[in-house]
Design an enzyme around this catalytic site. Structure first.
Site, short mmCIF file in Angstrom:
data_model
loop_
_atom_site.label_atom_id
_atom_site.label_comp_id
_atom_site.label_asym_id
_atom_site.label_seq_id
_atom_site.Cartn_x
_atom_site.Cartn_y
_atom_site.Cartn_z
N ASN A 83 -13.43 5.06 -1.18
CA ASN A 83 -12.69 5.82 -0.15
C ASN A 83 -13.04 7.30 -0.24
O ASN A 83 -13.81 7.71 -1.10
CB ASN A 83 -11.18 5.57 -0.29
CG ASN A 83 -10.68 5.99 -1.65
OD1 ASN A 83 -10.73 7.16 -2.01
ND2 ASN A 83 -10.22 5.02 -2.43
N GLY A 85 0.06 9.40 -11.13
CA GLY A 85 -0.97 8.56 -10.51
C GLY A 85 -1.42 9.19 -9.21
O GLY A 85 -0.87 8.92 -8.14
N ALA A 137 -4.69 9.05 -8.30
CA ALA A 137 -5.93 8.40 -7.86
C ALA A 137 -5.71 7.60 -6.58
O ALA A 137 -4.63 7.08 -6.34
CB ALA A 137 -6.43 7.47 -8.97
N ASP A 178 -7.21 -0.86 -2.99
CA ASP A 178 -6.20 -1.93 -3.07
C ASP A 178 -6.85 -3.29 -3.30
O ASP A 178 -6.21 -4.21 -3.82
CB ASP A 178 -5.37 -1.97 -1.79
CG ASP A 178 -4.43 -0.77 -1.70
OD1 ASP A 178 -3.97 -0.32 -2.77
OD2 ASP A 178 -4.19 -0.27 -0.59
N ASP A 202 -1.70 -3.25 -9.33
CA ASP A 202 -1.09 -1.95 -9.02
C ASP A 202 -0.89 -1.22 -10.35
O ASP A 202 -0.08 -1.62 -11.19
CB ASP A 202 0.25 -2.15 -8.30
CG ASP A 202 0.78 -0.83 -7.78
OD1 ASP A 202 0.91 0.12 -8.59
OD2 ASP A 202 1.02 -0.73 -6.56
N LYS A 252 7.84 3.10 -1.50
CA LYS A 252 6.97 3.02 -2.68
C LYS A 252 7.70 3.54 -3.92
O LYS A 252 7.51 3.03 -5.03
CB LYS A 252 5.68 3.82 -2.45
CG LYS A 252 4.77 3.13 -1.44
CD LYS A 252 3.58 3.98 -1.04
CE LYS A 252 2.85 3.30 0.14
NZ LYS A 252 1.70 4.05 0.61
N1 CTP Z 1 -1.81 2.99 -6.90
C1 CTP Z 1 -1.93 2.30 -8.08
N2 CTP Z 1 -2.61 1.13 -8.10
C2 CTP Z 1 -3.11 0.60 -6.99
C3 CTP Z 1 -2.97 1.29 -5.78
C4 CTP Z 1 -2.33 2.49 -5.77
O1 CTP Z 1 -1.45 2.78 -9.09
N3 CTP Z 1 -3.75 -0.54 -7.06
C5 CTP Z 1 -1.07 4.26 -6.90
C6 CTP Z 1 -1.83 5.45 -6.44
O2 CTP Z 1 -2.42 6.15 -7.51
C7 CTP Z 1 -0.74 6.27 -5.77
C8 CTP Z 1 0.17 5.23 -5.20
O3 CTP Z 1 0.00 4.08 -5.99
O4 CTP Z 1 -0.01 7.03 -6.69
C9 CTP Z 1 -0.17 4.86 -3.80
O5 CTP Z 1 0.63 3.79 -3.44
P1 CTP Z 1 0.07 2.57 -2.60
O6 CTP Z 1 1.26 1.80 -2.19
O7 CTP Z 1 -0.94 1.76 -3.29
O8 CTP Z 1 -0.61 3.34 -1.48
P2 CTP Z 1 -1.53 2.77 -0.46
O9 CTP Z 1 -2.74 2.13 -1.06
O10 CTP Z 1 -1.77 3.86 0.49
O11 CTP Z 1 -0.58 1.60 0.06
P3 CTP Z 1 -0.42 1.02 1.48
O12 CTP Z 1 -1.77 0.50 1.79
O13 CTP Z 1 0.62 -0.01 1.26
O14 CTP Z 1 0.03 2.18 2.31
#
Ligand code: CTP
Length: 417
Positions: free
Chosen positions: A229, A292, A294, A298, A325, A356
């Site tokens: 990304n 967190g 980063a 996903d 996550d 969240k």
């Molecule tokens: N995060 C994490 N592990 C993942 C994905 C995200 O720890 N696998 C953390 C990121 O570092 C950030 C936060 O979670 O602090 C973001 O939340 P997340 O719900 O994953 O955000 P998005 O990916 O944007 O979720 P969505 O697609 O549901 O909007």
């Protein structure tokens, strides 16, 4: 730097601790040519009122906008301007003057002065002082919106920031030239607050260990391709630097970025979300604060091809599997950790961020708008903060300034637990 000094004296077997009175802090205020120079008078007044000694240095162009006498009256010191001035050189030469202050603030900083600083020129007193100093330098840009958005100005400032120069502003709004846009000098109160906060930082996180994740993750498809990304890592790196400047021991777990490691920080490089998870769990076990930042992918490829995938039909289908996550796993392993997450949203920011916050059992979440040139790989950021029972906004500013304010909030919430 201007603080009270402790002196221990032993007399006849008794130790007497003497606190000397704090010496006044010293500011060198550089003023360059621009209509916003008139606001520098108020800025000088704010510093003087707060007990600072203020030495004003004006460029020749600045004196076209405001008379030096204005600043002399406000600061009680003769304004300096000439590089070769036998009278002043005999009293305090330019090298001595460069060492005198605790900080240099240039407000307003014109596009021309910014360009000169970027090039390391020394063709007037102010640019010479900036080259001859090792003190913190704050640059407060003020210019017409087109001069501001010009690639030359942006490149010059990016270079200065990389060298550690702190940029304050600009804001946007109506300009003296009648146009509307970015380039307005920050208001004097805002400049005063930022400089005082940056210089007055206490080591209130001494003895604590903070872990920060930053940057994107890369999820391999085959030996040469990956899913990733647009995250640059800048905000996460700035948070790591801000935590370290407050005395924390900081471990930065970074996905691939182009950024230099901030001073005094241990950086561990990872690529995939699974690698980031492993290192995060290990580091979190030793930490009190975990941020967190980063942009974790996903999903990852369900299977990574051992050889380069060859093109075949008109379309191809990739099967992806959900990544763990990291924040949720860190929370499960460390229930007492102070856990901070980020949320990047394109709609319903507060609703999604609060969701969240609860789902991942965070202590604080920092949400920002993304898309349409916002936040990802930009220099400035703005954040909406949410925590159980409260919320606050951090207005648009450099990522370093936003990080500083975020760390203020982390410290306040960490202490109030
Ligand atoms: N995060 C994490 N592990 C993942 C994905 C995200 O720890 N696998 C953390 C990121 O570092 C950030 C936060 O979670 O602090 C973001 O939340 P997340 O719900 O994953 O955000 P998005 O990916 O944007 O979720 P969505 O697609 O549901 O909007």
């Amino acid at each position: 730097m201007g603080g009270a000094a402790a002196l221990a004296v032993s007399i006849a077997g008794l130790t007497i601790h003497v606190m000397t009175a704090p010496s006044p802090r010293k500011l060198l205020l550089g003023i360059t040519g621009g209509i916003a120079a008139y606001k520098a008078a108020e800025l000088a007044r704010l510093f003087v009122k707060a007990g600072w000694q203020v030495q004003v240095v004006m460029t020749a162009h600045a004196t076209e906008f405001v008379a030096p006498l204005t600043f002399q009256a406000l600061t009680g010191r003769e304004v300096r301007g000439a590089l070769f001035d036998p009278q002043h050189e005999a009293a305090m030469g330019h090298i001595e003057l460069a060492r005198w202050p605790d900080a240099i603030v240039i407000a307003p900083a014109s596009a021309n002065t910014i360009a000169k600083l970027a090039q390391g020129r020394a063709d007037d007193l102010l640019s010479t002082l900036c080259l001859a100093t090792d003190k913190p330098l704050f640059v407060v840009p003020a210019m017409n919106r087109l001069m501001w958005s010009n690639a030359a100005t942006q490149d010059n400032l990016a270079l200065l920031r990389r060298r550690g120069v702190q940029q304050l502003g600009p804001g946007s709004g109506s300009q003296a030239c009648g146009e509307i846009g970015e380039g307005r000098m920050w208001e004097p109160e805002q400049i005063f607050d930022s400089v005082s906060a940056a210089l007055g930082q206490t080591k209130d996180l001494a003895g604590l260990h903070a872990v920060v994740t930053a940057g994107p993750t890369r999820e391999p498809l085959d030996p040469v391709r990956f899913i990733s990304n647009r995250s640059s890592g800048k905000q996460g790196y700035a948070v790591a630097a801000a935590l370290a400047s407050r005395g924390a021991k900081v471990t930065l777990i970074s996905g691939p970025t182009q950024l230099p490691t901030p001073a005094g920080i241990t950086r561990i490089d990872v690529e995939s979300a699974e690698q980031m998870l492993g290192i995060s769990l290990a580091a979190a076990a030793e930490a009190q604060i975990f941020v967190g930042a980063a942009a974790v992918a996903d999903y990852r490829a369900s299977s990574v091809a051992p050889e380069k995938i060859k093109k075949s039909g008109e379309a191809m289908t990739l099967t992806l599997s959900k990544n763990p996550d990291i924040l949720a796993r860190v929370r499960a392993a460390q229930p007492a950790l102070f856990l901070v997450g980020f949320a990047a949203e394109t709609e319903k920011l507060a609703e999604h961020a609060r969701g969240k916050l609860e789902k991942k059992q965070l202590n604080l979440i920092a949400a920002n708008w993304v898309g349409a040139g916002k936040a990802f790989d930009t220099e400035d950021n703005a954040l909406s903060l949410f925590w159980p029972g409260g919320e606050a906004e951090i207005a648009s500013a450099s990522k370093a300034e936003v990080a500083r304010q975020l760390v203020d909030r982390i410290i306040a919430l960490y202490r109030s637990r």
